[in-house]
Write a protein that holds these residues in place. Sequence first.
Motif, short mmCIF file in Angstrom:
data_model
loop_
_atom_site.label_atom_id
_atom_site.label_comp_id
_atom_site.label_asym_id
_atom_site.label_seq_id
_atom_site.Cartn_x
_atom_site.Cartn_y
_atom_site.Cartn_z
N TYR A 196 0.83 -1.20 0.00
CA TYR A 196 0.00 0.00 0.00
C TYR A 196 0.87 1.25 0.00
O TYR A 196 2.03 1.22 0.42
N ASP A 197 0.26 2.33 -0.48
CA ASP A 197 1.00 3.57 -0.67
C ASP A 197 0.99 4.43 0.59
O ASP A 197 0.60 5.61 0.56
N LEU A 198 1.37 3.83 1.70
CA LEU A 198 1.54 4.55 2.96
C LEU A 198 2.38 3.68 3.88
O LEU A 198 2.48 2.46 3.66
N PRO A 199 2.99 4.25 4.90
CA PRO A 199 3.80 3.43 5.81
C PRO A 199 2.94 2.43 6.59
O PRO A 199 1.96 2.81 7.23
N ILE A 200 3.33 1.17 6.52
CA ILE A 200 2.69 0.11 7.31
C ILE A 200 3.77 -0.58 8.12
O ILE A 200 4.74 -1.11 7.56
N ILE A 201 3.61 -0.55 9.43
CA ILE A 201 4.57 -1.15 10.35
C ILE A 201 3.90 -2.32 11.04
O ILE A 201 2.80 -2.18 11.60
N CYS A 202 4.54 -3.48 11.00
CA CYS A 202 3.98 -4.68 11.60
C CYS A 202 4.77 -5.05 12.85
O CYS A 202 6.00 -5.09 12.83
N VAL A 203 4.05 -5.31 13.93
CA VAL A 203 4.64 -5.82 15.17
C VAL A 203 4.14 -7.25 15.35
O VAL A 203 2.93 -7.49 15.39
N LEU A 207 0.17 -2.61 12.23
CA LEU A 207 -0.47 -3.93 12.25
C LEU A 207 -0.02 -4.66 13.51
O LEU A 207 1.17 -4.93 13.69
N ASP A 208 -0.96 -4.97 14.37
CA ASP A 208 -0.67 -5.65 15.62
C ASP A 208 -0.83 -7.16 15.42
O ASP A 208 -1.91 -7.63 15.05
N ASP A 209 0.25 -7.90 15.65
CA ASP A 209 0.24 -9.36 15.54
C ASP A 209 -0.16 -9.82 14.14
O ASP A 209 -1.12 -10.56 13.96
N PHE A 262 7.80 -2.27 7.16
CA PHE A 262 8.76 -2.44 8.25
C PHE A 262 8.20 -3.46 9.22
O PHE A 262 7.04 -3.36 9.66
N ASN A 263 9.01 -4.47 9.55
CA ASN A 263 8.58 -5.55 10.45
C ASN A 263 9.42 -5.55 11.72
O ASN A 263 10.66 -5.64 11.64
N VAL A 264 8.75 -5.47 12.86
CA VAL A 264 9.41 -5.58 14.16
C VAL A 264 9.03 -6.93 14.74
O VAL A 264 7.85 -7.18 15.04
#
Length: 338
Positions: A36-43, A137-139, A150-152
């Motif tokens: 997607y054309d926006l920042p997505i951060i996954c934890v 994105l949580d879990d 970005f994946n944490v």
Amino acid sequence: MRKLRLLLFPFSIIYYVVTLLRNRLYNSDILSSKKYDLPIICVGNLSVGGTGKSPMTEYIIRLLVNDSNVATLSRGYGRHTKGYRDVSPSDPVRKVGDEPLQFAQKFKELSVAVCEDRQLGIETLLTKENKPDIILLDDAFQHRKVEAGFNVLLTAYGDLYCDDYLLPAGNLREPKSGAKRAQVIVVTKCPDTLTIDEEREIKNKLDLSVSQKLFFSKITYDAQVFSTKGGVQLNSLKTKKVTLVTGIANPSLFVQHIALQGVSFTHKQYKDHHNFSKNELEELEELECILTTEKDYVRLRPMLKKVKLFYLPIKIELIKDAALFDAMIYNCVREEKR
């Protein structure tokens, strides 16, 4: 336990083949991930629960929420509803899940949503009039239909994914090789006594790629406990008959901390995301004083009216290199917004 693991190990081999094949299909673009054309951060994590995803998600929320329109998207584990749903602070926990409700009640400026289909959830959020410019994105580390920028990845000290087995013999949701998708790996719940030698040993065991960064974090506890009437010092509970009530994956550190504060208590332990029965709630109402986690408080507060009910807030604290971790998050956001 060892005998049980041996009995279940053949099923873990089947699980390994299925999950490895699935990942390879995504890695080869035979199965497609949507970007997607926006920042997505996954934890997320590789194991089933207990690594501290909620405190880490809250850490990132605090980094970003004052300067950006941030939304969190969770599955809403334990809810009795399906599909997409916006979460408001007044929602009943059974409709949205405890962790999303906790986020909504804690961060008034945050947009919170639940949806088991992460693509549908993201696309619905982007139709909103006040649509987010960052989504957490949580879990969702295993939800590969969405390609996060970005994946944490979290793994708990003393329970590293490299020492575990795949379900059902162990607690891993996918093979350890899946960790290579993460830009950052955080070892959570570390003790204050963590040494440089231990850090080096853990890094060697995790076998990171050159591009991956490793961080170590610990849980910090508030000096106060809170109820609907506000906060009081934790040590003020020493004069009360306290029952510790936990419904989280691994309450050991929480229990240990309360004991170290000199508070005497009995402990009622339930499984993660436990749905309390009528009889259980009636038993809890007869207690003098309950101390619980913030996540459990979100569930128990609407259902308990007579008993004194308190929760102890926690935060995640990076042991060192916090500025580097924060900078990586900020850089990810800037690059994805271009």
